[in-house]
Design a protein around this motif. Sequence first.
Motif, PDB file in Angstrom:
ATOM      1  N   ASP A  75      -6.014  -9.162  -4.192  1.00 48.12           N
ATOM      2  CA  ASP A  75      -6.604  -8.722  -2.922  1.00 48.12           C
ATOM      3  C   ASP A  75      -8.123  -8.824  -2.925  1.00 48.12           C
ATOM      4  OD1 ASP A  75      -6.887  -6.614  -4.714  1.00 48.12           O
ATOM      5  OD2 ASP A  75      -5.869  -5.149  -3.454  1.00 48.12           O
ATOM      6  N   GLN A  76      -8.704  -9.030  -4.098  1.00 45.48           N
ATOM      7  CA  GLN A  76     -10.151  -9.223  -4.204  1.00 45.48           C
ATOM      8  C   GLN A  76     -10.512 -10.691  -4.426  1.00 45.48           C
ATOM      9  OE1 GLN A  76     -11.805  -6.522  -7.148  1.00 45.48           O
ATOM     10  NE2 GLN A  76     -10.475  -4.868  -6.425  1.00 45.48           N
TER      11      GLN A  76
ATOM     12  N   ASP B 285      -1.294   3.543   7.521  1.00 45.53           N
ATOM     13  CA  ASP B 285      -2.157   4.625   8.014  1.00 45.53           C
ATOM     14  C   ASP B 285      -1.683   5.118   9.376  1.00 45.53           C
ATOM     15  OD1 ASP B 285      -3.687   4.456   5.715  1.00 45.53           O
ATOM     16  OD2 ASP B 285      -5.484   3.693   6.721  1.00 45.53           O
TER      17      ASP B 285
ATOM     18  N   ASP C 121     -10.357  -6.943   0.106  1.00 45.11           N
ATOM     19  CA  ASP C 121      -9.430  -5.872  -0.241  1.00 45.11           C
ATOM     20  C   ASP C 121      -9.603  -4.720   0.748  1.00 45.11           C
ATOM     21  OD1 ASP C 121      -8.043  -3.769  -1.414  1.00 45.11           O
ATOM     22  OD2 ASP C 121      -9.121  -3.862  -3.307  1.00 45.11           O
ATOM     23  N   SER C 122      -8.507  -4.234   1.301  1.00 46.36           N
ATOM     24  CA  SER C 122      -8.577  -3.180   2.317  1.00 46.36           C
ATOM     25  C   SER C 122      -9.277  -1.925   1.814  1.00 46.36           C
ATOM     26  CB  SER C 122      -7.170  -2.827   2.817  1.00 46.36           C
ATOM     27  OG  SER C 122      -6.383  -2.287   1.769  1.00 46.36           O
ATOM     28  N   LYS C 123      -9.208  -1.665   0.507  1.00 45.09           N
ATOM     29  CA  LYS C 123      -9.854  -0.474  -0.057  1.00 45.09           C
ATOM     30  C   LYS C 123     -11.374  -0.564  -0.008  1.00 45.09           C
ATOM     31  CE  LYS C 123      -7.480  -0.896  -3.930  1.00 45.09           C
ATOM     32  NZ  LYS C 123      -6.541  -1.956  -3.594  1.00 45.09           N
TER      33      LYS C 123
ATOM     34  N   VAL D 258       0.856  -1.180   0.000  1.00 43.78           N
ATOM     35  CA  VAL D 258       0.000   0.000   0.000  1.00 43.78           C
ATOM     36  C   VAL D 258       0.896   1.234   0.000  1.00 43.78           C
ATOM     37  CG1 VAL D 258      -0.245   0.128   2.506  1.00 43.78           C
ATOM     38  CG2 VAL D 258      -2.031   1.059   1.070  1.00 43.78           C
TER      39      VAL D 258
ATOM     40  N   LYS E 256      -2.204  -1.739   5.038  1.00 43.55           N
ATOM     41  CA  LYS E 256      -2.951  -0.473   5.062  1.00 43.55           C
ATOM     42  C   LYS E 256      -3.045   0.094   6.472  1.00 43.55           C
ATOM     43  CE  LYS E 256      -5.926   2.682   3.522  1.00 43.55           C
ATOM     44  NZ  LYS E 256      -5.324   3.987   3.318  1.00 43.55           N
TER      45      LYS E 256
ATOM     46  N   ARG F 144     -11.276  -2.204   8.972  1.00 43.66           N
ATOM     47  CA  ARG F 144      -9.878  -2.588   8.728  1.00 43.66           C
ATOM     48  C   ARG F 144      -9.141  -2.828  10.041  1.00 43.66           C
ATOM     49  NH1 ARG F 144      -9.852   1.215   4.232  1.00 43.66           N
ATOM     50  NH2 ARG F 144      -9.129   2.857   5.635  1.00 43.66           N
TER      51      ARG F 144
ATOM     52  N   TYR G 150      -1.867  10.862  -0.091  1.00 38.82           N
ATOM     53  CA  TYR G 150      -2.369  10.843  -1.468  1.00 38.82           C
ATOM     54  C   TYR G 150      -2.581  12.273  -1.988  1.00 38.82           C
ATOM     55  CZ  TYR G 150      -2.863   5.818  -1.192  1.00 38.82           C
ATOM     56  OH  TYR G 150      -2.594   4.467  -1.073  1.00 38.82           O
TER      57      TYR G 150
ATOM     58  N   SER H 174      -3.220  -7.101   2.578  1.00 41.71           N
ATOM     59  CA  SER H 174      -3.569  -5.715   2.231  1.00 41.71           C
ATOM     60  C   SER H 174      -4.078  -4.960   3.449  1.00 41.71           C
ATOM     61  CB  SER H 174      -4.587  -5.672   1.079  1.00 41.71           C
ATOM     62  OG  SER H 174      -5.907  -5.907   1.500  1.00 41.71           O
TER      63      SER H 174
END
Length: 193
Positions: A115-116, A133, A34-36, A7, A129, A43, A154, A125
Motif C-alpha cells: 500500500d506504500q 469507516d 496508503d490510506s493510513k 482494513v 478504509k 481519503r 480499534y 486501501s
Amino acid sequence: MAGVDEVGRGCLAGPVTAAAVVLDPNRPIAGLRDSKLLTPDARVRLHDRIVRRAVAWRVVSRSVADIDTLNIHRASLAAMLDAVLGLVPAADYVLADGFAIPGLSLPHQGLVKGDQRCACIAAASIIAKVTRDRLMVAMDQEDPRYGYARHKGYATAEHLAAIRQHGLSDAHRRSFRRATLFDLLIDDDDIGC
C-alpha cells in the motif's frame, strides 16, 4: 492489474473489509498512497475519484461472525479473495498487500508494504478504509455507547472504557484473546464473558 488490500484486522469490533481496484492507466489519480497516511477528508476525496475513474473496483466485508468462525487472518484473506473475484472486468494479475491469497487462481503475488509501494494497492486501501469507516459510523448511530464513529472499533482508551461500562456488544469480536488484548485492564466479569 488489480491491487487488493484490507482494513480492520486489528479492531475489537466490526467487520474486516477488503477492496480490489483496477486503475485506468489513461486516467491517473494524483495523491494515491496508503490510506493510513491520509487525512479522513483526503481519503474521501480520493475514494470518490477512484470510484469514478477506475476500470473496476469491488469492496467486500466479512462479518464479526465470519471473523470469529474463521479467525481474523482467514477472514481477511477470504474478503480479499471475494473482492478480487468480484471484479468486472476480471483482472489479469493481482498484487496483494502483504500476503499472497490462497485459493486465487489468477497470477498474483503478495507485496510487503504494497500500500506504500503500488498505486493500485493504495487505491484499494483507500476504498476499503472509507467503506469500513462508513460502516462503523452507521454502527455508532445504531448504538452510540461505544463511540465507533471516533475510534472505528480499534482498542483506544475510550473504547476499552466503554466495554468496561457496557460489556461487549454483538459487534465485538469474541475470538481475540482477552488477556493479550486487554492486558488485564478488564476483568471477565466486567465484559460479560
